[in-house]
Design a protein around this motif. Structure first.
Motif, mmCIF file in Angstrom:
data_model
loop_
_atom_site.group_PDB
_atom_site.id
_atom_site.type_symbol
_atom_site.label_atom_id
_atom_site.label_comp_id
_atom_site.label_asym_id
_atom_site.label_seq_id
_atom_site.Cartn_x
_atom_site.Cartn_y
_atom_site.Cartn_z
ATOM 1 N N ALA A 161 -0.674 -17.889 59.348
ATOM 2 C CA ALA A 161 -1.305 -19.205 59.231
ATOM 3 C C ALA A 161 -0.955 -19.898 57.915
ATOM 4 O O ALA A 161 -1.006 -21.120 57.829
ATOM 5 N N GLU A 162 -0.602 -19.131 56.907
ATOM 6 C CA GLU A 162 -0.282 -19.707 55.598
ATOM 7 C C GLU A 162 1.211 -19.928 55.373
ATOM 8 O O GLU A 162 1.592 -20.807 54.612
ATOM 9 N N GLU A 186 1.971 -27.677 59.065
ATOM 10 C CA GLU A 186 0.778 -28.401 58.613
ATOM 11 C C GLU A 186 -0.403 -27.894 59.422
ATOM 12 O O GLU A 186 -0.329 -27.783 60.647
ATOM 13 N N ARG A 187 -1.504 -27.595 58.753
ATOM 14 C CA ARG A 187 -2.700 -27.134 59.465
ATOM 15 C C ARG A 187 -3.350 -28.289 60.224
ATOM 16 O O ARG A 187 -3.602 -29.349 59.658
ATOM 17 N N CYS A 188 -3.635 -28.031 61.484
ATOM 18 C CA CYS A 188 -4.300 -29.004 62.341
ATOM 19 C C CYS A 188 -5.541 -28.332 62.925
ATOM 20 O O CYS A 188 -5.445 -27.262 63.527
ATOM 21 N N HIS A 189 -6.679 -28.960 62.737
ATOM 22 C CA HIS A 189 -7.952 -28.431 63.238
ATOM 23 C C HIS A 189 -8.252 -29.165 64.539
ATOM 24 O O HIS A 189 -8.461 -30.373 64.545
ATOM 25 N N LEU A 242 -6.897 -23.454 65.519
ATOM 26 C CA LEU A 242 -6.131 -23.825 64.339
ATOM 27 C C LEU A 242 -4.673 -23.802 64.769
ATOM 28 O O LEU A 242 -4.178 -22.785 65.261
ATOM 29 N N THR A 285 -0.735 -24.723 63.457
ATOM 30 C CA THR A 285 -0.072 -24.936 62.175
ATOM 31 C C THR A 285 1.191 -25.803 62.268
ATOM 32 O O THR A 285 2.079 -25.703 61.431
ATOM 33 N N GLU A 293 -11.596 -28.401 59.171
ATOM 34 C CA GLU A 293 -12.231 -27.349 59.967
ATOM 35 C C GLU A 293 -13.713 -27.661 60.161
ATOM 36 O O GLU A 293 -14.253 -27.533 61.255
#
Length: 112
Positions: A14-15, A52-55, A70, A72, A91
């Protein structure tokens, strides 16, 4: 409070990528969803996948069941053949909206 990951494998993915889809386990931890990730990648063949993180909340169109995911990469949560996808800025906002769907999280109305 931020959601935790099932283990360091999931957290590292995830990172640092590659872009993927993570769902909540029964214990409320984020875990890679390999089948969903593979399906999302397959539907985006040839598309550049930026990290890019997408919630997101995904609502199954057939049942109305809503779940937090989540994702990414924005390209992996643009559309889905069987679900409505709602993206949130954080989040916390996504989980707040999910809470409005009730328990179990089933929603038939407009966007949460």
């Amino acid at each position: 409070m931020s959601l935790g990951f099932a283990d360091t494998f999931d957290q590292t993915l995830a990172e640092q990528g590659p872009p993927a889809v993570f769902g909540l386990t029964a214990d409320g931890e984020l875990r890679l969803q390999a089948d969903r990730t593979r399906e999302a990648w397959g539907s985006r063949a040839g598309t550049e996948l930026t990290f890019e993180r997408c919630h997101c909340l995904y609502r199954d169109r057939a049942t109305g069941f809503v779940q937090y995911l989540l994702v990414t990469s924005p390209a992996l949560c643009e559309e889905h053949p069987r679900a409505d996808i709602w993206r949130y800025d954080s989040e916390a906002l996504a989980l707040e909206a999910l809470g409005r769907a009730g328990r179990p999280a089933v929603w038939r109305g407009e966007r949460l």
